[in-house]
Design a protein around this motif. Structure first.
Motif, PDB file in Angstrom:
ATOM      1  N   GLN A 180       0.831  -1.204   0.000  1.00  0.00           N
ATOM      2  CA  GLN A 180       0.000   0.000   0.000  1.00  0.00           C
ATOM      3  C   GLN A 180       0.866   1.255   0.000  1.00  0.00           C
ATOM      4  OE1 GLN A 180      -3.281  -0.032   2.876  1.00  0.00           O
ATOM      5  NE2 GLN A 180      -3.186  -2.266   2.921  1.00  0.00           N
TER       6      GLN A 180
ATOM      7  N   GLU B 172       2.403   1.546  -3.452  1.00  0.00           N
ATOM      8  CA  GLU B 172       1.402   1.975  -4.428  1.00  0.00           C
ATOM      9  C   GLU B 172       1.148   3.475  -4.316  1.00  0.00           C
ATOM     10  OE1 GLU B 172      -3.184   0.959  -5.877  1.00  0.00           O
ATOM     11  OE2 GLU B 172      -2.366   0.004  -4.080  1.00  0.00           O
ATOM     12  N   LYS B 173       1.033   3.989  -3.095  1.00  0.00           N
ATOM     13  CA  LYS B 173       0.823   5.421  -2.893  1.00  0.00           C
ATOM     14  C   LYS B 173       2.010   6.228  -3.395  1.00  0.00           C
ATOM     15  CE  LYS B 173      -2.299   4.997   1.073  1.00  0.00           C
ATOM     16  NZ  LYS B 173      -2.480   5.242   2.536  1.00  0.00           N
TER      17      LYS B 173
ATOM     18  N   ARG C  50       1.454  -1.169  -8.699  1.00  0.00           N
ATOM     19  CA  ARG C  50      -0.007  -1.182  -8.615  1.00  0.00           C
ATOM     20  C   ARG C  50      -0.461  -2.636  -8.669  1.00  0.00           C
ATOM     21  NH1 ARG C  50       0.532   1.113 -13.944  1.00  0.00           N
ATOM     22  NH2 ARG C  50       0.083  -0.453 -15.546  1.00  0.00           N
TER      23      ARG C  50
END
Length: 230
Positions: A202, A205-206, A211
């Motif tokens: 996470q 991804e941020k 992704r």
């Protein structure tokens, strides 16, 4: 859960291998004839520490990890090897017994090239020798990174570096941007719990580095993954 860059048979593995592209048809025919392919279930040992080194090993399809257990009982994972990768050349060149364990993280098909075939290529093919120099240098860089990772990096960076290690263009020249790999498998490679891997992904991804992809991960910024945590 096969990787998705097209390696499914020994012939395709050789076609995807940089060292095989310089071989003559006769050389390639001998390599194909003398190299065996075996199937291993998930969690099986392809080879064990202390066993005689008699084969060069390639991953036709699957994912394996290279580990060693120290005197204190701590397990160190040096690297993961995915479809298209070859390993064990250092042991063939200098050792009579293997210094690490190779364990499958999923059901895998493994190519086993006999020592005699490996030595024949070493003695007769200049391109093969050049490849081995490159391969050994890349592996050394990976192992140095593992030492840094184990001592200095926090979990998010360890996950980032472990993922980046599966996308080395010299070790795995035909790897696609998407890789089918579970969070549990990432945890085994990075030494991080599955729950912590989920949190790390996470974060990555941020940061715009990865992704989610169907059944795995899509790499958005490989260089960013390699530098994450610096």
């Amino acid at each position: 859960m096969p990787d998705n860059h097209g390696v499914e048979t020994l012939n395709e593995l050789l076609s995807a291998s940089l060292w095989a592209r310089s071989l003559t048809p006769a050389q390639l025919e001998r390599v194909e004839a003398e190299t065996q392919v075996r199937e291993f279930a998930a969690g099986a040992f392809v080879c064990r520490k202390g066993e005689p080194v008699e084969q060069w090993i390639g991953v036709v399809d699957g994912l394996v990890k290279m580990t060693s257990v120290g005197p204190s009982g701590k397990t160190t994972t040096f690297t993961g090897v995915t479809s298209g990768g070859w390993f064990g050349e250092g042991s063939l060149l200098k050792d009579r017994t293997r210094k690490y364990d190779i364990e499958t993280l999923r059901a895998s098909r493994i190519a086993l090239m006999p020592r005699a075939t490996f030595t024949w290529l070493l003695d007769t093919d200049l391109g093969f020798n050049r490849f081995l120099l490159m391969q050994l240098n890349e592996r050394l860089g990976q192992f140095i990174s593992v030492v840094e990772q184990d001592r200095l990096l926090e979990p998010d960076a360890r996950v980032a570096r472990s993922l980046a290690g599966l996308f080395n263009p010299l070790l795995y020249p035909d790897q696609a941007a998407d890789i089918q790999i579970s969070q549990e498998e990432i945890g085994y490679l990075s030494g991080v719990s599955r729950q912590r891997v989920n949190q790390a992904l996470q974060v990555l991804e941020k940061a715009g580095l990865v992704r989610p992809a169907y059944g795995g991960i899509s790499i958005v910024d490989l260089e960013g993954l390699r530098r994450f945590g610096e």
